[in-house]
Write an enzyme that holds these catalytic residues in place. Structure first.
Site, PDB file in Angstrom:
ATOM      1  N   HIS A 166      25.812  19.408 -22.671  1.00 28.16           N
ATOM      2  CA  HIS A 166      24.616  19.798 -23.439  1.00 28.16           C
ATOM      3  C   HIS A 166      24.402  18.862 -24.622  1.00 28.16           C
ATOM      4  O   HIS A 166      23.285  18.525 -24.970  1.00 28.16           O
ATOM      5  CB  HIS A 166      24.750  21.242 -23.925  1.00 28.16           C
ATOM      6  CG  HIS A 166      24.737  22.239 -22.794  1.00 28.16           C
ATOM      7  ND1 HIS A 166      23.828  22.154 -21.756  1.00 28.16           N
ATOM      8  CD2 HIS A 166      25.504  23.328 -22.542  1.00 28.16           C
ATOM      9  CE1 HIS A 166      24.051  23.150 -20.905  1.00 28.16           C
ATOM     10  NE2 HIS A 166      25.066  23.875 -21.351  1.00 28.16           N
ATOM     11  N   ASP A 170      17.511  19.186 -16.341  1.00 26.62           N
ATOM     12  CA  ASP A 170      18.576  19.931 -15.657  1.00 26.62           C
ATOM     13  C   ASP A 170      19.748  19.010 -15.328  1.00 26.62           C
ATOM     14  O   ASP A 170      19.570  17.808 -15.114  1.00 26.62           O
ATOM     15  CB  ASP A 170      18.003  20.552 -14.369  1.00 26.62           C
ATOM     16  CG  ASP A 170      18.876  21.679 -13.846  1.00 26.62           C
ATOM     17  OD1 ASP A 170      19.812  22.105 -14.555  1.00 26.62           O
ATOM     18  OD2 ASP A 170      18.617  22.137 -12.707  1.00 26.62           O
ATOM     19  N   SER A 194      15.506  28.774 -20.964  1.00 27.00           N
ATOM     20  CA  SER A 194      14.617  29.681 -20.236  1.00 27.00           C
ATOM     21  C   SER A 194      14.928  31.138 -20.572  1.00 27.00           C
ATOM     22  O   SER A 194      15.992  31.451 -21.112  1.00 27.00           O
ATOM     23  CB  SER A 194      14.764  29.456 -18.728  1.00 27.00           C
ATOM     24  OG  SER A 194      15.979  30.032 -18.268  1.00 27.00           O
ATOM     25  N   THR A 195      13.981  32.011 -20.236  1.00 29.74           N
ATOM     26  CA  THR A 195      14.219  33.454 -20.447  1.00 29.74           C
ATOM     27  C   THR A 195      15.399  33.935 -19.591  1.00 29.74           C
ATOM     28  O   THR A 195      15.971  34.976 -19.870  1.00 29.74           O
ATOM     29  CB  THR A 195      12.952  34.274 -20.095  1.00 29.74           C
ATOM     30  OG1 THR A 195      12.419  33.809 -18.850  1.00 29.74           O
ATOM     31  CG2 THR A 195      11.879  34.149 -21.169  1.00 29.74           C
ATOM     32  N   GLU A 196      15.736  33.162 -18.559  1.00 35.36           N
ATOM     33  CA  GLU A 196      16.858  33.534 -17.686  1.00 35.36           C
ATOM     34  C   GLU A 196      18.198  32.977 -18.187  1.00 35.36           C
ATOM     35  O   GLU A 196      19.258  33.426 -17.760  1.00 35.36           O
ATOM     36  CB  GLU A 196      16.609  33.025 -16.262  1.00 35.36           C
ATOM     37  CG  GLU A 196      15.547  33.807 -15.486  1.00 35.36           C
ATOM     38  CD  GLU A 196      14.134  33.570 -15.992  1.00 35.36           C
ATOM     39  OE1 GLU A 196      13.827  32.448 -16.425  1.00 35.36           O
ATOM     40  OE2 GLU A 196      13.336  34.528 -15.967  1.00 35.36           O
ATOM     41  N   TRP A 201      26.912  17.011 -15.122  1.00 36.07           N
ATOM     42  CA  TRP A 201      27.254  15.734 -15.771  1.00 36.07           C
ATOM     43  C   TRP A 201      28.623  15.841 -16.444  1.00 36.07           C
ATOM     44  O   TRP A 201      29.471  14.964 -16.302  1.00 36.07           O
ATOM     45  CB  TRP A 201      26.171  15.393 -16.804  1.00 36.07           C
ATOM     46  CG  TRP A 201      26.331  14.087 -17.516  1.00 36.07           C
ATOM     47  CD1 TRP A 201      25.819  12.874 -17.149  1.00 36.07           C
ATOM     48  CD2 TRP A 201      27.053  13.853 -18.742  1.00 36.07           C
ATOM     49  NE1 TRP A 201      26.166  11.908 -18.068  1.00 36.07           N
ATOM     50  CE2 TRP A 201      26.921  12.478 -19.058  1.00 36.07           C
ATOM     51  CE3 TRP A 201      27.794  14.667 -19.610  1.00 36.07           C
ATOM     52  CZ2 TRP A 201      27.495  11.898 -20.193  1.00 36.07           C
ATOM     53  CZ3 TRP A 201      28.366  14.101 -20.741  1.00 36.07           C
ATOM     54  CH2 TRP A 201      28.221  12.733 -21.026  1.00 36.07           C
ATOM     55  N   LEU A 259      10.946  25.401  -9.617  1.00 38.22           N
ATOM     56  CA  LEU A 259      10.273  25.503 -10.918  1.00 38.22           C
ATOM     57  C   LEU A 259      11.071  26.268 -11.958  1.00 38.22           C
ATOM     58  O   LEU A 259      10.889  26.056 -13.153  1.00 38.22           O
ATOM     59  CB  LEU A 259       8.955  26.260 -10.735  1.00 38.22           C
ATOM     60  CG  LEU A 259       7.701  25.451 -10.533  1.00 38.22           C
ATOM     61  CD1 LEU A 259       6.506  26.380 -10.640  1.00 38.22           C
ATOM     62  CD2 LEU A 259       7.584  24.340 -11.554  1.00 38.22           C
ATOM     63  N   LEU A 284       3.314  11.223 -30.872  1.00 35.25           N
ATOM     64  CA  LEU A 284       3.668  12.110 -29.760  1.00 35.25           C
ATOM     65  C   LEU A 284       3.687  13.577 -30.197  1.00 35.25           C
ATOM     66  O   LEU A 284       4.163  13.906 -31.283  1.00 35.25           O
ATOM     67  CB  LEU A 284       5.072  11.739 -29.251  1.00 35.25           C
ATOM     68  CG  LEU A 284       5.658  12.651 -28.166  1.00 35.25           C
ATOM     69  CD1 LEU A 284       4.979  12.392 -26.822  1.00 35.25           C
ATOM     70  CD2 LEU A 284       7.167  12.442 -28.024  1.00 35.25           C
ATOM     71  N   ARG A 330      11.656  16.857 -12.635  1.00 30.29           N
ATOM     72  CA  ARG A 330      12.878  17.652 -12.725  1.00 30.29           C
ATOM     73  C   ARG A 330      14.055  16.779 -12.348  1.00 30.29           C
ATOM     74  O   ARG A 330      14.039  16.134 -11.291  1.00 30.29           O
ATOM     75  CB  ARG A 330      12.849  18.891 -11.828  1.00 30.29           C
ATOM     76  CG  ARG A 330      14.125  19.734 -12.021  1.00 30.29           C
ATOM     77  CD  ARG A 330      14.074  21.114 -11.399  1.00 30.29           C
ATOM     78  NE  ARG A 330      15.248  21.891 -11.789  1.00 30.29           N
ATOM     79  CZ  ARG A 330      15.299  23.207 -11.903  1.00 30.29           C
ATOM     80  NH1 ARG A 330      14.228  23.920 -11.647  1.00 30.29           N
ATOM     81  NH2 ARG A 330      16.407  23.811 -12.271  1.00 30.29           N
TER      82      ARG A 330
HETATM   83  C1  IPE Z   1      16.042  25.467 -15.841  1.00 29.11           C
HETATM   84  O1  IPE Z   1      17.338  25.078 -15.515  1.00 29.11           O
HETATM   85  C2  IPE Z   1      15.966  25.782 -17.309  1.00 29.11           C
HETATM   86  C3  IPE Z   1      16.151  24.660 -18.207  1.00 29.11           C
HETATM   87  C4  IPE Z   1      16.300  23.410 -17.874  1.00 29.11           C
HETATM   88  C5  IPE Z   1      16.166  24.996 -19.608  1.00 29.11           C
HETATM   89  P1  IPE Z   1      18.398  26.112 -14.919  1.00 29.11           P
HETATM   90  O2  IPE Z   1      19.618  25.340 -14.651  1.00 29.11           O
HETATM   91  O3  IPE Z   1      18.498  27.291 -15.810  1.00 29.11           O
HETATM   92  O4  IPE Z   1      17.677  26.566 -13.573  1.00 29.11           O
HETATM   93  P2  IPE Z   1      18.273  27.262 -12.267  1.00 29.11           P
HETATM   94  O5  IPE Z   1      19.046  28.462 -12.714  1.00 29.11           O
HETATM   95  O6  IPE Z   1      19.164  26.268 -11.605  1.00 29.11           O
HETATM   96  O7  IPE Z   1      17.071  27.593 -11.443  1.00 29.11           O
HETATM   97  C1  IPE Z   2      20.284  22.133 -18.247  1.00 29.82           C
HETATM   98  O1  IPE Z   2      21.536  21.856 -17.709  1.00 29.82           O
HETATM   99  C2  IPE Z   2      20.369  22.763 -19.621  1.00 29.82           C
HETATM  100  C3  IPE Z   2      19.945  24.169 -19.671  1.00 29.82           C
HETATM  101  C4  IPE Z   2      19.566  24.876 -18.670  1.00 29.82           C
HETATM  102  C5  IPE Z   2      19.980  24.801 -20.964  1.00 29.82           C
HETATM  103  P1  IPE Z   2      22.404  22.957 -16.978  1.00 29.82           P
HETATM  104  O2  IPE Z   2      23.279  23.616 -17.979  1.00 29.82           O
HETATM  105  O3  IPE Z   2      21.552  23.879 -16.201  1.00 29.82           O
HETATM  106  O4  IPE Z   2      23.275  22.039 -16.024  1.00 29.82           O
HETATM  107  P2  IPE Z   2      23.738  22.373 -14.537  1.00 29.82           P
HETATM  108  O5  IPE Z   2      22.527  22.760 -13.772  1.00 29.82           O
HETATM  109  O6  IPE Z   2      24.726  23.489 -14.645  1.00 29.82           O
HETATM  110  O7  IPE Z   2      24.356  21.109 -14.058  1.00 29.82           O
HETATM  111 MG    MG Z   3      20.890  23.870 -14.289  1.00 26.54          MG
END
Ligand code: IPE
Ligand code: IPE
Ligand code: MG
Length: 242
Positions: free
Chosen positions: A39, A22, A67-69, A27, A197, A133, A190
């Site tokens: 990314h 995350d 994620s699914t979200e 960044w 989670l 791995l 994390r």
């Molecule tokens: C969790 O990160 C999913 C991934 C790292 C792929 P998110 O950035 O989507 O999580 P929330 O929304 O802050 O909980």
């Molecule tokens: C994690 O970084 C990558 C994915 C969830 C795909 P984020 O895109 O969630 O980065 P922040 O949380 O917005 O900084």
């Molecule tokens: Mg994030």
């Protein structure tokens, strides 16, 4: 911590480490760059970490990539992430001959573009006999979705008379999860300071140790992982005993 002290020390490593990668967006923001740049840097950080994890003899590494979200993000960002994934997987295919890494994917890949689905199948087939791995990429993964899909599969087996409802145990149930055959992670990391989670591996982490770091994912490297392992080693894992 200097990682050369810890290299070739695989007997002291957990067998399975899971990571919620995350902080890519933050960044990029700190550097006045678009989120995509974050990314991209995140994908690079993963590539380097995977190579290093293989070198130190880690057995399983599961990474939360989408994620699914995450479909709720702007279409442009979702497209960027999918394109990066395409590149990442293709790169792995190209380099498969030169490394010993096995790739698996967990999550519902049927919702991804067909070319991505095919790429995933190609890569898992291509690397299935590798002995280094085992990299497990969570893609369109949600723990609740995984559990519901498992329940559907197991219900069908009950309907077909292959399993008796009364015989369903934790062990039988686990066989229907995407992580079948993969041991539960001992350590979950994390990055980016968030301490939640976000629907990752809910079933599998019942007894996992958690490690949170403020480092943003693109800045995370093998030394950070080994530092997390050092902290992990100081934990007293009781599993319900005294
Ligand atoms: C969790 O990160 C999913 C991934 C790292 C792929 P998110 O950035 O989507 O999580 P929330 O929304 O802050 O909980
Ligand atoms: C994690 O970084 C990558 C994915 C969830 C795909 P984020 O895109 O969630 O980065 P922040 O949380 O917005 O900084
Ligand atoms: Mg994030």
């Amino acid at each position: 911590m200097k990682n050369n002290l810890n290299h070739n020390n695989s007997q002291n490593l957990p067998k399975h480490i899971a990571i919620i990668m995350d902080g890519n967006g933050r960044w990029a923001k700190k550097k006045f760059l678009p989120r995509t740049a974050g990314h991209k840097a995140g994908a690079n950080a993963l590539k380097n970490l995977v190579t290093e994890c293989d070198k130190i003899g880690l057995k399983h590494l599961t990474v939360y990539a989408f994620s699914t979200e995450n479909w709720k993000r702007p279409e442009e960002e979702v497209n960027d992430l999918m394109n990066l994934l395409r590149e990442y997987l293709q790169n792995f295919v190209n380099e498969a001959d030169r490394n010993n890494i096995k790739v698996n994917v967990i999550g519902d890949i049927s919702k991804l573009d067909i070319d991505l689905q095919n790429k995933i199948l190609e890569l898992t087939e291509l690397t299935k006999n590798k002995t280094g791995l085992n990299l497990i990429i969570a893609l369109n993964y949600g723990a609740r979705d995984e559990i519901i899909r498992a329940v559907k599969k197991i219900s069908n087996e009950v309907l077909e008379g292959k399993i008796k409802a009364n015989d369903i145990s934790e062990d039988t149930f686990e066989k229907f999860l995407d992580t079948y055959n993969i041991p539960d992670p001992e350590l979950l990391i994390r990055t980016s300071g968030e301490q939640r989670l976000s629907n990752f591996l809910n079933w599998q982490i019942a007894y996992t140790e958690f490690y949170f770091t403020d480092k943003l994912w693109p800045d995370f490297n093998i030394d950070d992982l080994l530092e997390a392992v050092e902290i992990f080693k100081t934990r007293n894992r009781r599993f319900g005993e005294i």
